[in-house]
Scaffold this motif. Structure first.
Motif, short mmCIF file in Angstrom:
data_model
loop_
_atom_site.label_atom_id
_atom_site.label_comp_id
_atom_site.label_asym_id
_atom_site.label_seq_id
_atom_site.Cartn_x
_atom_site.Cartn_y
_atom_site.Cartn_z
N UNK A 13 29.84 32.57 -5.03
CA UNK A 13 28.99 31.44 -4.68
C UNK A 13 27.99 31.14 -5.80
N UNK A 14 27.44 32.19 -6.40
CA UNK A 14 26.49 32.00 -7.50
C UNK A 14 27.18 31.36 -8.70
N UNK A 15 28.38 31.80 -9.01
CA UNK A 15 29.13 31.22 -10.13
C UNK A 15 29.47 29.76 -9.85
N UNK A 16 29.80 29.45 -8.63
CA UNK A 16 30.11 28.06 -8.26
C UNK A 16 28.87 27.18 -8.42
N UNK A 17 27.72 27.70 -8.05
CA UNK A 17 26.46 26.95 -8.20
C UNK A 17 26.16 26.71 -9.68
N UNK A 18 26.38 27.73 -10.52
CA UNK A 18 26.18 27.58 -11.96
C UNK A 18 27.12 26.52 -12.51
N UNK A 19 28.35 26.53 -12.05
CA UNK A 19 29.33 25.55 -12.49
C UNK A 19 28.91 24.13 -12.12
N UNK A 20 28.39 23.96 -10.91
CA UNK A 20 27.92 22.64 -10.48
C UNK A 20 26.76 22.16 -11.35
N UNK A 25 24.77 18.64 -15.74
CA UNK A 25 24.16 18.49 -17.06
C UNK A 25 25.07 17.70 -18.00
N UNK A 26 26.35 18.02 -17.99
CA UNK A 26 27.30 17.33 -18.85
C UNK A 26 27.39 15.85 -18.47
N UNK A 27 27.45 15.58 -17.18
CA UNK A 27 27.52 14.19 -16.73
C UNK A 27 26.25 13.42 -17.09
N UNK A 28 25.11 14.07 -16.99
CA UNK A 28 23.85 13.42 -17.36
C UNK A 28 23.83 13.10 -18.85
N UNK A 29 24.27 14.05 -19.66
CA UNK A 29 24.34 13.80 -21.10
C UNK A 29 25.31 12.68 -21.43
#
Length: 86
Positions: A13-20, A25-29
Motif C-alpha cells: 500500500x505504501x509503494x502504491x501511494x508513492x507511485x500515485x 508529479x509527472x503529470x503536473x510537470x
C-alpha cells in the motif's frame, strides 16, 4: 504468518501511494511544460527540440545507459514536444 501477510500488504500500500504521488508529479510537470511550449514561437520549439536531441545523443554516448531506456525516454520527450497532451 498472518503478521507477515499484513506487513507485506502495508508495504504494498505504501509503494502504491508513492507511485500515485510520482504519477501526479509527472503529470503536473507535463502540464506546465506543455503550457510553456504553447507560448513559444514555432522556431523556438524547433530549436529546443534540436537541442534536446543533441543532449540525448551526448548523454547516451557518455553514460552506460540501457539503450531501451534511452529510446523510451526519447519517445516520451518527442511526444511531449510534438503532440502535447493538454
Amino acid at each position: 504468518m498472518k503478521n507477515l501477510i499484513a506487513e507485506l500488504l502495508i508495504k504494498l500500500a505504501a509503494k502504491e501511494e508513492e507511485s500515485k504521488e510520482l504519477t501526479a508529479q509527472v503529470e503536473a510537470l507535463e502540464i506546465v511544460v506543455t503550457a510553456m511550449l504553447r507560448k513559444m514561437e514555432e522556431s523556438q520549439r524547433q530549436e529546443l527540440n534540436a537541442c534536446i536531441k543533441v543532449a540525448m545523443h551526448n548523454a547516451a554516448q557518455d553514460a552506460e545507459s540501457n539503450p531501451e531506456d534511452a529510446a523510451l525516454l526519447e519517445g516520451f520527450i518527442q511526444r511531449l514536444l510534438t503532440h502535447p497532451r493538454y
